[in-house]
Design an enzyme around this catalytic site. Structure first.
Site, PDB file in Angstrom:
ATOM      1  N   LYS A 113      -4.598   7.441  -4.309  1.00 18.02           N
ATOM      2  CA  LYS A 113      -6.107   7.578  -4.755  1.00 18.02           C
ATOM      3  C   LYS A 113      -6.404   6.673  -5.726  1.00 18.02           C
ATOM      4  O   LYS A 113      -5.548   6.397  -6.313  1.00 18.02           O
ATOM      5  CB  LYS A 113      -6.320   9.164  -5.488  1.00 18.02           C
TER       6      LYS A 113
ATOM      7  N   GLY B   7     -23.338  18.814  -4.396  1.00 19.19           N
ATOM      8  CA  GLY B   7     -23.092  17.359  -3.955  1.00 19.19           C
ATOM      9  C   GLY B   7     -22.784  17.092  -2.418  1.00 19.19           C
ATOM     10  O   GLY B   7     -23.280  17.870  -1.673  1.00 19.19           O
TER      11      GLY B   7
ATOM     12  N   ALA C 156     -16.860  21.085  -6.877  1.00 21.08           N
ATOM     13  CA  ALA C 156     -17.179  19.626  -7.952  1.00 21.08           C
ATOM     14  C   ALA C 156     -15.882  19.212  -8.205  1.00 21.08           C
ATOM     15  O   ALA C 156     -15.215  18.942  -7.476  1.00 21.08           O
ATOM     16  CB  ALA C 156     -18.191  20.558  -8.974  1.00 21.08           C
TER      17      ALA C 156
HETATM   18  N1  PHE Z   1     -12.227  11.540  -0.543  1.00 24.73           N
HETATM   19  C1  PHE Z   1     -11.978  12.526   0.550  1.00 24.73           C
HETATM   20  C2  PHE Z   1     -10.731  13.456   0.533  1.00 24.73           C
HETATM   21  O1  PHE Z   1     -10.317  13.667  -0.875  1.00 24.73           O
HETATM   22  C3  PHE Z   1     -12.140  11.983   1.914  1.00 24.73           C
HETATM   23  C4  PHE Z   1     -11.142  10.956   2.314  1.00 24.73           C
HETATM   24  C5  PHE Z   1      -9.869  10.862   2.597  1.00 24.73           C
HETATM   25  C6  PHE Z   1     -11.919   9.616   2.249  1.00 24.73           C
HETATM   26  C7  PHE Z   1      -9.282  10.060   2.967  1.00 24.73           C
HETATM   27  C8  PHE Z   1     -11.215   8.354   2.807  1.00 24.73           C
HETATM   28  C9  PHE Z   1      -9.826   8.607   2.994  1.00 24.73           C
HETATM   29  O2  PHE Z   1     -10.099  14.039   1.242  1.00 24.73           O
END
Ligand code: PHE
Length: 355
Positions: free
Chosen positions: A78, A182, A238
Site C-alpha cells: 500500500k 464516499g 470510511a
Molecule cells: N484500494 C482498494 C482496496 O483497498 C482497491 C484496489 C485494490 C485498488 C488493489 C487497486 C489495487 O481494495
C-alpha cells in the site's frame, strides 16, 4: 519510526519526501509471497509522518490477506501520500506525476490503484510516468472507479451475514447504518435501498451530508452518535481503527459488515466483538470487490460479468468463514486469518522448496 519498522512482520518500506508539495510518500510492502505487491494509493493528511507510515503498513498487511482470500496471484502493499495541512489543490497534478515517476524508478516493485482520497483521474496522472496502475478512466484504457464493485461485494457480504444471523435472505425492513458516503458507501446505499432496507447514514463532510439528505431523504446520524445508534447492521465505509475498546461496548447492532479497510484497531477487537455476540465480516474478505474487479478485468483478461460473479461469491466465502468459526468456537476474525495466513504460508513454503 525505528521501532515501528523493527516490529513489523512485512518485507520493506520505501519513503521519499516530495519537497515541492511538502508530501511524505510511503510505500509499504508486506508480502510478495503470492505475487507483486499491489494495493491502492491513499492520499490524506496525517498528524505525523509516523502515523502515515503506520497506516501504510497496516493497510499493506490487509492487502496481503485480501489477495490471499480471493486467491489472486498478487502480494500485499500500500502507498500513502501524507499531504501537508496546507496542501493546495493546484499541487496535485505535479505530485501525482512525480509519484508516478518514482514508482517507475522503483522498477515496478509495487503496482497501484485508487484508494481513499484518490480517484481515477489521479491514476491517469500517475500513469504518465508508470503503467503499473489500475483504475484509470475508460479513455485512458482503465476500468475506472472500482467503488461500485467494492459496494457490490459488501452488499453480497451483508446479505450473507443477515442470512446467517436472521435466517432469512429477505432484507426488507432491516435497519442498516452506513458510516461514510464516499465512493463505496454511496453505491452501497443504493443497493441496500433496492433490497428494501431502512438505511441511515453518517459522514463528516457537510457537502456530502447535504447531498445524500436531499437526493435520498435518508436520516442522518451525528458522527459522535454512530456507535451507540441502534440498528441491525453497522456498515463502516470510511476510515479504519473504528472498532476498538471504546466503541465496541457501545454498539447496538447484531452485525458489523462494511467496506472500510482495517476496521479493527487491534486483533483483540475481533475477539471483543465475538464476546459480545456481534457477527463481524472480516474487512479484507468483504471489501475485496474493487480489487477483484480492477485486477481481473485489467490484467487477467476477465470480462465484467465474470468479475461480477466472482465478487458476488464473497457472500459464500463469508458463510464458509462463519461456519468454520462456529465449528471451532473461534471468532470470524480468527477464522479468516487462518484461511488467508494459511495460503500465504503455503506459498512461502513452496517458494523455499523450489529454491
Ligand atoms: N484500494 C482498494 C482496496 O483497498 C482497491 C484496489 C485494490 C485498488 C488493489 C487497486 C489495487 O481494495
Amino acid at each position: 519510526m525505528e521501532t515501528l519498522i523493527q516490529s513489523w512482520d512485512g518485507e520493506s518500506v520505501i519513503s521519499r519526501f516530495d519537497r515541492e508539495s511538502g508530501t511524505w510518500m510511503f510505500i509499504a510492502i508486506h508480502s510478495t509471497a503470492l505475487g507483486v505487491a499491489t494495493g491502492g494509493t491513499r492520499l490524506k493528511s496525517y498528524p505525523t509522518p509516523r502515523d502515515a507510515l503506520f497506516d501504510a503498513m497496516r493497510l499493506a498487511e490487509g492487502m496481503t490477506y485480501k489477495w490471499a482470500g480471493v486467491e489472486f496471484p498478487r502480494g500485499g502493499g500500500k502507498a500513502v501520500l501524507n499531504i501537508s495541512e496546507v496542501f493546495d489543490p493546484s499541487q496535485r497534478e505535479g505530485l501525482m506525476s512525480r509519484y508516478g515517476q518514482w514508482l517507475a524508478d522503483l522498477h515496478a516493485i509495487f503496482e497501484t490503484g485508487p484508494d481513499l482520497g484518490t480517484t481515477s483521474s489521479d491514476m491517469a496522472l500517475i500513469r504518465r510516468g508508470f503503467n503499473g496502475v489500475f483504475g484509470c478512466p475508460l479513455d485512458f484504457g482503465g476500468m475506472g472507479d472500482p467503488g461500485p464493485y467494492t459496494a457490490l461485494g459488501v452488499f453480497s457480504g451483508i446479505r450473507a451475514s443477515c442470512e446467517r444471523r436472521f435466517n432469512s435472505l429477505d432484507m426488507i425492513g432491516l435497519s442498516i447504518l452506513v458510516q461514510g458516503v464516499g465512493s463505496v458507501g454511496k453505491p452501497l446505499i443504493h443497493l441496500l435501498l433496492e433490497a428494501g432496507c431502512e438505511v441511515k447514514f453518517s459522514d463528516l463532510d457537510s457537502a456530502r451530508i447535504d447531498k445524500v439528505r436531499q437526493e435520498l431523504g435518508l436520516s442522518f446520524v451525528e458522527p459522535e452518535a454512530v456507535y451507540g445508534e441502534p440498528c441491525d447492521v453497522f456498515a463502516p465505509c470510511a476510515t479504519g481503527g473504528i472498532l476498538n475498546a471504546k466503541t465496541i461496548p457501545q454498539l447496538k447492532c447484531s452485525i458489523v459488515a462494511g467496506g472500510a479497510n482495517n476496521q479493527l484497531e487491534g486483533s483483540q477487537d475481533g475477539e471483543a466483538l465475538h464476546q459480545r455476540d456481534i457477527l463481524y465480516a472480516p474487512d479484507y474478505i468483504i471489501n475485496a470487490g474493487g480489487a477483484i474487479f480492477l485486477v481481473s478485468t485489467e490484467s487477467m483478461g476477465w470480462d465484467i460479468s465474470k468479475a461480477r460473479d466472482r465478487i458476488v461469491e464473497i457472500g459464500n466465502t463469508l458463510k464458509d468463514i462463519y461456519a468454520h468459526a462456529e465449528k471451532h468456537g473461534i471468532s470470524s476474525t480468527e477464522a479468516a486469518e487462518e484461511l488467508a495466513k494459511g495460503r500465504v504460508k503455503h506459498a512461502v513454503l513452496k517458494k523455499h522448496t523450489e529454491n
